[in-house]
Design a protein around this motif. Sequence first.
Motif, short mmCIF file in Angstrom:
data_model
loop_
_atom_site.label_atom_id
_atom_site.label_comp_id
_atom_site.label_asym_id
_atom_site.label_seq_id
_atom_site.Cartn_x
_atom_site.Cartn_y
_atom_site.Cartn_z
N GLY A 180 0.81 -1.23 0.00
CA GLY A 180 0.00 0.00 0.00
C GLY A 180 0.83 1.27 0.00
O GLY A 180 0.32 2.35 0.31
N LEU A 181 2.11 1.15 -0.35
CA LEU A 181 2.97 2.34 -0.39
C LEU A 181 3.15 2.78 -1.83
O LEU A 181 3.46 1.95 -2.71
CB LEU A 181 4.33 2.01 0.23
CG LEU A 181 4.29 1.82 1.75
CD1 LEU A 181 5.53 1.07 2.23
CD2 LEU A 181 4.17 3.16 2.46
N THR A 182 3.00 4.05 -2.09
CA THR A 182 3.14 4.54 -3.46
C THR A 182 4.41 5.38 -3.60
O THR A 182 4.95 5.86 -2.60
CB THR A 182 1.94 5.42 -3.88
OG1 THR A 182 2.05 6.67 -3.19
CG2 THR A 182 0.63 4.78 -3.54
N THR A 213 -3.96 5.39 -2.24
CA THR A 213 -4.53 4.56 -3.30
C THR A 213 -4.33 5.20 -4.68
O THR A 213 -4.77 4.65 -5.68
CB THR A 213 -6.05 4.37 -3.07
OG1 THR A 213 -6.63 5.67 -2.93
CG2 THR A 213 -6.32 3.54 -1.83
N GLN A 214 -3.70 6.38 -4.70
CA GLN A 214 -3.46 7.05 -5.98
C GLN A 214 -1.97 7.30 -6.17
O GLN A 214 -1.25 7.58 -5.19
CB GLN A 214 -4.20 8.39 -6.02
CG GLN A 214 -5.71 8.26 -6.10
CD GLN A 214 -6.18 7.62 -7.42
OE1 GLN A 214 -5.98 8.19 -8.48
NE2 GLN A 214 -6.79 6.44 -7.35
N SER A 215 -1.53 7.22 -7.42
CA SER A 215 -0.12 7.52 -7.74
C SER A 215 0.13 9.01 -7.59
O SER A 215 -0.82 9.79 -7.44
CB SER A 215 0.16 7.11 -9.18
OG SER A 215 -0.53 8.00 -10.06
N PRO A 252 -1.87 2.97 -8.21
CA PRO A 252 -0.45 2.63 -8.40
C PRO A 252 -0.24 1.30 -9.14
O PRO A 252 0.66 1.20 -9.98
CB PRO A 252 0.10 2.57 -6.97
CG PRO A 252 -0.81 3.47 -6.19
CD PRO A 252 -2.17 3.35 -6.82
N ALA A 253 -1.10 0.32 -8.88
CA ALA A 253 -0.94 -0.98 -9.56
C ALA A 253 -1.18 -0.82 -11.06
O ALA A 253 -0.52 -1.47 -11.89
CB ALA A 253 -1.91 -2.00 -8.98
N ASP A 254 -2.11 0.05 -11.44
CA ASP A 254 -2.37 0.29 -12.87
C ASP A 254 -1.18 1.00 -13.51
O ASP A 254 -0.82 0.73 -14.66
CB ASP A 254 -3.63 1.16 -13.06
CG ASP A 254 -4.89 0.42 -12.65
OD1 ASP A 254 -4.79 -0.81 -12.44
OD2 ASP A 254 -5.95 1.06 -12.52
#
Length: 337
Positions: A97-99, A180-182, A204-206
């Motif tokens: 959960g770290l960006t 949850t956002q880059s 971030p995963a996307d």
Amino acid sequence: MTITFADLTTMRIGGPVGRLLAPQSTKHVIELLCELGGDEDPLLVMGGGSNLVVGDIGWHGTVVKMASTDLEIDGDLVTAAAGVEWDHLVHTTLSEGLTGLETLSGIPGSVGGTPVQNVGAYGTLTSDLLDSLSVYDREAGLLERWAPDRCGFGSHRQSVFKHSDRWVVTDVTFRLKRGTQSKPIEYALLAETLGIDIGGTAAPADVREAVLALRRDRRMVLDPRDHDTWSVGSFFINPVLEEVPARAAQCPSYYDIKGVKLSAAWLIHNAGFAPGYGLDWGNGTVALSSRHALAVTNRGGATTSDVMKFAAHIRDGVEACFDIRLGPECDLVNCSY
Ligand SMILES: Cc1cc2nc3c(=O)[nH]c(=O)nc-3n(C[C@H](O)[C@H](O)[C@H](O)COP(=O)(O)OP(=O)(O)OC[C@H]3O[C@@H](n4cnc5c(N)ncnc54)[C@H](O)[C@@H]3O)c2cc1C
């Protein structure tokens, strides 16, 4: 069996290794460096061998290949040992959960190798996220904790670690963010791939998946079956000049603290070397990647001498056309071009 640099590097070239040591923990790395301090053998420190070209004569001294795997997460701070595989760190931090590191997905090599040339991609540099790092000073025989401002980052792909065998990075701490956002995506092609506006954000995963797709398309993700990836990434560095020669006035240029940074890929392409160039040149073992003009690739059976001759051929062609001499981005050991 003799181990060679062809076994240890992503371009798969280079001669024999004198003595290979692979310390498995940061504690072991430091003990080893202390012990080797008084050794008369020359020492070469390496990680994943993804930015390293060693001559056909190899290296007759000791090679310390970082294999330390310690990884610790403390709130937003992540500390990884020099030997941790870079992309493993990126994947782990995103899973936790770290960006922050998502645009640096898919880059080969080790954590300890990233500050050396302040690795960067798609709008993020290592230095943007660096909190601190542990450095062993081989001259003083001391382990120190450094803030980023001691690292000499600034000009394109530079640091105090580059071309110096005095300092060994033993671990690196990154300051990331929970979320949850880059961070805002400023790189146009990445924003387009994600279907967002420049400056927008995404999961971030996307972002990681989009970066990996773009990198695969340019053959910038290692694949043992694909010779386009048997490289050191960009062999040539984007030149930084105080003044741009008139002949290169059309070349895309960017601000750099030391002057103007030019696109080496544009210079190479416009000097007549398109991606894929080279298979009918020399003995056919070396060519530019079919998808990336900066990547010199081993098509199978190349020697370091083949690669150096080919790189010099490209360098000379660019110089004749634009009056600009391209230097290497990778580290050349016991070889020159
Ligand atoms: C397919 C491909 C794609 C790439 N894409 C990118 C990219 O997008 N962006 C980018 O910036 N780079 C890219 N690179 C270059 C390379 O992956 C990075 O520079 C990487 O960080 C090198 O790490 P490494 O562990 O492999 O270093 P190595 O190749 O093992 O070593 C490189 C240099 O760093 C020194 N070094 C290594 N570890 C340490 C340490 N712990 N302490 C002190 N010195 C050390 C070595 O002595 C050597 O001088 C790419 C390379 C490849 C093959």
